[in-house]
Design a protein around this motif. Structure first.
Motif, PDB file in Angstrom:
ATOM      1  N   SER A   1     -71.133  63.651-183.431  1.00 18.04           N
ATOM      2  CA  SER A   1     -70.392  62.588-182.750  1.00 18.04           C
ATOM      3  C   SER A   1     -68.924  62.591-183.144  1.00 18.04           C
ATOM      4  N   ALA A   2     -68.670  62.763-184.442  1.00 15.94           N
ATOM      5  CA  ALA A   2     -67.283  62.775-184.906  1.00 15.94           C
ATOM      6  C   ALA A   2     -66.516  63.956-184.328  1.00 15.94           C
ATOM      7  N   MET A   3     -67.144  65.133-184.314  1.00 15.52           N
ATOM      8  CA  MET A   3     -66.486  66.304-183.751  1.00 15.52           C
ATOM      9  C   MET A   3     -66.276  66.153-182.255  1.00 15.52           C
ATOM     10  N   GLY A   4     -67.193  65.453-181.564  1.00 22.48           N
ATOM     11  CA  GLY A   4     -67.015  65.217-180.137  1.00 22.48           C
ATOM     12  C   GLY A   4     -65.795  64.360-179.856  1.00 22.48           C
ATOM     13  N   ILE A   5     -65.628  63.303-180.647  1.00 20.56           N
ATOM     14  CA  ILE A   5     -64.449  62.446-180.483  1.00 20.56           C
ATOM     15  C   ILE A   5     -63.180  63.229-180.779  1.00 20.56           C
ATOM     16  N   TYR A   6     -63.219  64.026-181.819  1.00 17.65           N
ATOM     17  CA  TYR A   6     -62.064  64.860-182.172  1.00 17.65           C
ATOM     18  C   TYR A   6     -61.743  65.843-181.054  1.00 17.65           C
ATOM     19  N   ALA A   7     -62.779  66.455-180.465  1.00 16.13           N
ATOM     20  CA  ALA A   7     -62.576  67.446-179.414  1.00 16.13           C
ATOM     21  C   ALA A   7     -61.955  66.827-178.171  1.00 16.13           C
ATOM     22  N   VAL A   8     -62.334  65.583-177.870  1.00 16.06           N
ATOM     23  CA  VAL A   8     -61.749  64.911-176.700  1.00 16.06           C
ATOM     24  C   VAL A   8     -60.231  64.815-176.850  1.00 16.06           C
ATOM     25  N   GLY A   9     -59.778  64.419-178.033  1.00 11.59           N
ATOM     26  CA  GLY A   9     -58.334  64.326-178.255  1.00 11.59           C
ATOM     27  C   GLY A   9     -57.639  65.666-178.181  1.00 11.59           C
ATOM     28  N   ILE A  10     -58.279  66.700-178.745  1.00 15.54           N
ATOM     29  CA  ILE A  10     -57.679  68.025-178.753  1.00 15.54           C
ATOM     30  C   ILE A  10     -57.588  68.600-177.340  1.00 15.54           C
ATOM     31  N   VAL A  11     -58.580  68.279-176.495  1.00 12.49           N
ATOM     32  CA  VAL A  11     -58.559  68.788-175.122  1.00 12.49           C
ATOM     33  C   VAL A  11     -57.592  67.991-174.252  1.00 12.49           C
ATOM     34  N   LEU A  12     -57.563  66.670-174.426  1.00 17.01           N
ATOM     35  CA  LEU A  12     -56.719  65.834-173.578  1.00 17.01           C
ATOM     36  C   LEU A  12     -55.228  66.027-173.858  1.00 17.01           C
ATOM     37  N   ALA A  13     -54.881  66.261-175.118  1.00 13.45           N
ATOM     38  CA  ALA A  13     -53.463  66.358-175.476  1.00 13.45           C
ATOM     39  C   ALA A  13     -52.740  67.452-174.697  1.00 13.45           C
ATOM     40  N   PRO A  14     -53.199  68.714-174.703  1.00 16.67           N
ATOM     41  CA  PRO A  14     -52.496  69.730-173.915  1.00 16.67           C
ATOM     42  C   PRO A  14     -52.662  69.533-172.408  1.00 16.67           C
ATOM     43  N   ALA A  15     -53.774  68.892-171.980  1.00 23.86           N
ATOM     44  CA  ALA A  15     -53.961  68.658-170.551  1.00 23.86           C
ATOM     45  C   ALA A  15     -52.969  67.636-170.011  1.00 23.86           C
ATOM     46  N   LEU A  16     -52.660  66.616-170.810  1.00 24.47           N
ATOM     47  CA  LEU A  16     -51.723  65.585-170.381  1.00 24.47           C
ATOM     48  C   LEU A  16     -50.268  65.970-170.635  1.00 24.47           C
ATOM     49  N   GLY A  17     -50.058  67.038-171.414  1.00 20.05           N
ATOM     50  CA  GLY A  17     -48.696  67.429-171.764  1.00 20.05           C
ATOM     51  C   GLY A  17     -47.767  67.639-170.582  1.00 20.05           C
ATOM     52  N   PRO A  18     -48.143  68.441-169.575  1.00 21.04           N
ATOM     53  CA  PRO A  18     -47.231  68.653-168.442  1.00 21.04           C
ATOM     54  C   PRO A  18     -46.884  67.374-167.692  1.00 21.04           C
ATOM     55  N   THR A  19     -47.859  66.478-167.520  1.00 24.22           N
ATOM     56  CA  THR A  19     -47.586  65.222-166.814  1.00 24.22           C
ATOM     57  C   THR A  19     -46.601  64.361-167.588  1.00 24.22           C
ATOM     58  N   ILE A  20     -46.877  64.187-168.873  1.00 24.98           N
ATOM     59  CA  ILE A  20     -45.976  63.387-169.699  1.00 24.98           C
ATOM     60  C   ILE A  20     -44.611  64.056-169.805  1.00 24.98           C
ATOM     61  N   GLY A  21     -44.624  65.381-169.954  1.00 24.39           N
ATOM     62  CA  GLY A  21     -43.357  66.099-170.047  1.00 24.39           C
ATOM     63  C   GLY A  21     -42.513  65.959-168.793  1.00 24.39           C
ATOM     64  N   GLY A  22     -43.157  65.999-167.620  1.00 27.56           N
ATOM     65  CA  GLY A  22     -42.423  65.833-166.367  1.00 27.56           C
ATOM     66  C   GLY A  22     -41.751  64.475-166.282  1.00 27.56           C
ATOM     67  N   LEU A  23     -42.462  63.435-166.689  1.00 27.25           N
ATOM     68  CA  LEU A  23     -41.867  62.090-166.674  1.00 27.25           C
ATOM     69  C   LEU A  23     -40.692  62.001-167.645  1.00 27.25           C
ATOM     70  N   MET A  24     -40.841  62.616-168.807  1.00 29.56           N
ATOM     71  CA  MET A  24     -39.766  62.571-169.794  1.00 29.56           C
ATOM     72  C   MET A  24     -38.535  63.321-169.310  1.00 29.56           C
ATOM     73  N   VAL A  25     -38.744  64.498-168.713  1.00 25.13           N
ATOM     74  CA  VAL A  25     -37.614  65.295-168.232  1.00 25.13           C
ATOM     75  C   VAL A  25     -36.887  64.569-167.110  1.00 25.13           C
ATOM     76  N   ASP A  26     -37.629  63.979-166.192  1.00 21.64           N
ATOM     77  CA  ASP A  26     -37.016  63.284-165.053  1.00 21.64           C
ATOM     78  C   ASP A  26     -36.213  62.070-165.482  1.00 21.64           C
ATOM     79  N   ASN A  27     -36.672  61.389-166.517  1.00 24.08           N
ATOM     80  CA  ASN A  27     -36.035  60.125-166.896  1.00 24.08           C
ATOM     81  C   ASN A  27     -35.068  60.242-168.069  1.00 24.08           C
ATOM     82  N   TYR A  28     -35.313  61.191-168.968  1.00 27.47           N
ATOM     83  CA  TYR A  28     -34.505  61.239-170.188  1.00 27.47           C
ATOM     84  C   TYR A  28     -33.921  62.611-170.503  1.00 27.47           C
ATOM     85  N   GLY A  29     -34.192  63.610-169.688  1.00 28.86           N
ATOM     86  CA  GLY A  29     -33.651  64.938-169.947  1.00 28.86           C
ATOM     87  C   GLY A  29     -34.608  65.805-170.735  1.00 28.86           C
ATOM     88  N   TRP A  30     -34.364  67.119-170.727  1.00 24.33           N
ATOM     89  CA  TRP A  30     -35.311  68.060-171.323  1.00 24.33           C
ATOM     90  C   TRP A  30     -35.402  67.948-172.835  1.00 24.33           C
TER      91      TRP A  30
END
Length: 225
Positions: free
Chosen positions: A155-184
């Motif tokens: 169970s603990a490793m499953g929770i850890y894995a969710v964070g590890i998988v979501l972080a790089p998956a959400l990176g481009p979306t969050i990065g796009g918002l940051m670049v558009d609003n605050y620069g690269w």
């Protein structure tokens, strides 16, 4: 005048999983796991968040696609290389020092990348970020296996894995918002607040030395239950 023997100083208590588990009680296993996860997820987020900023970086420094790709490949190569150092670092310096040093290295890499005046320093900063991510990923899994009994590790490793998988998956979306609003440059500073939180928690909850083998893991788990 007689020489009086100086009073012996009390020994510094060791920060073991057992002593920390006894100090913080049943919640300790989750506190140290969250500390490890925050630092790891903050560094892994940086693996993909920079991808959407590459066109802006190329325009700012007048570089081609081949040089810009070094921002991603240099990061990933550093991750792979420093993973091999994790066991030696933990054995030599302990979990707490390895964790704190890795997060500190990530903060330095973030500052170098975000403030870089040229592409050379920007690539160097990305390599520092990747090096810290490589040292942190195995450490988080080691801590989870030490503080959780065998029946709860899945169970603990499953929770850890969710964070590890979501972080790089959400990176481009969050990065796009940051670049558009605050620069690269802002994408390199996004994970800094989370890294500081992880560093503070790690200094409090990380043990100097984790238990070894099955005996160490079971003893630590019993103390944290």
């Amino acid at each position: 005048m007689s020489d009086a023997a100086a009073p012996a100083l009390p020994p510094v208590p060791r920060r073991t999983l057992e002593s920390l588990g006894a100090r913080f009680g049943p919640s300790y296993r989750w506190l140290v796991t969250v500390a490890a996860m925050i630092g790891t997820i903050a560094t892994i987020l940086s693996s993909t968040i920079v991808n959407v900023a590459l066109p802006d970086v190329m325009g700012a420094f007048g570089i081609g696609q081949d040089e810009a790709q070094l921002l991603s490949t240099g990061f990933l190569a550093a991750v792979t290389g420093t993973m091999l150092l994790n066991a030696w670092l933990v054995d030599s310096f302990g979990c707490r020092a390895t964790y704190a040093g890795s997060v500190a290295l990530f903060l330095v890499g973030s500052a170098v990348s975000g403030l870089a005046p040229n592409e050379g320093l920007l690539i160097a900063g990305r390599i520092l970020q990747g090096a810290s991510a490589g040292m942190l990923q195995p450490l988080a899994m080691q801590i989870i296996f030490q503080v959780f009994p065998p029946e709860k590790r899945g169970s603990a490793m499953g929770i850890y894995a969710v964070g590890i998988v979501l972080a790089p998956a959400l990176g481009p979306t969050i990065g796009g918002l940051m670049v558009d609003n605050y620069g690269w440059r802002s994408v390199f500073f996004l994970a800094v607040p989370f890294s500081l939180i992880g560093l503070a928690m790690g200094l409090v909850f990380m043990p100097d030395r984790a238990g070894r083998g099955r005996g160490g893991a079971s003893t630590a788990s019993a103390s944290c239950c």
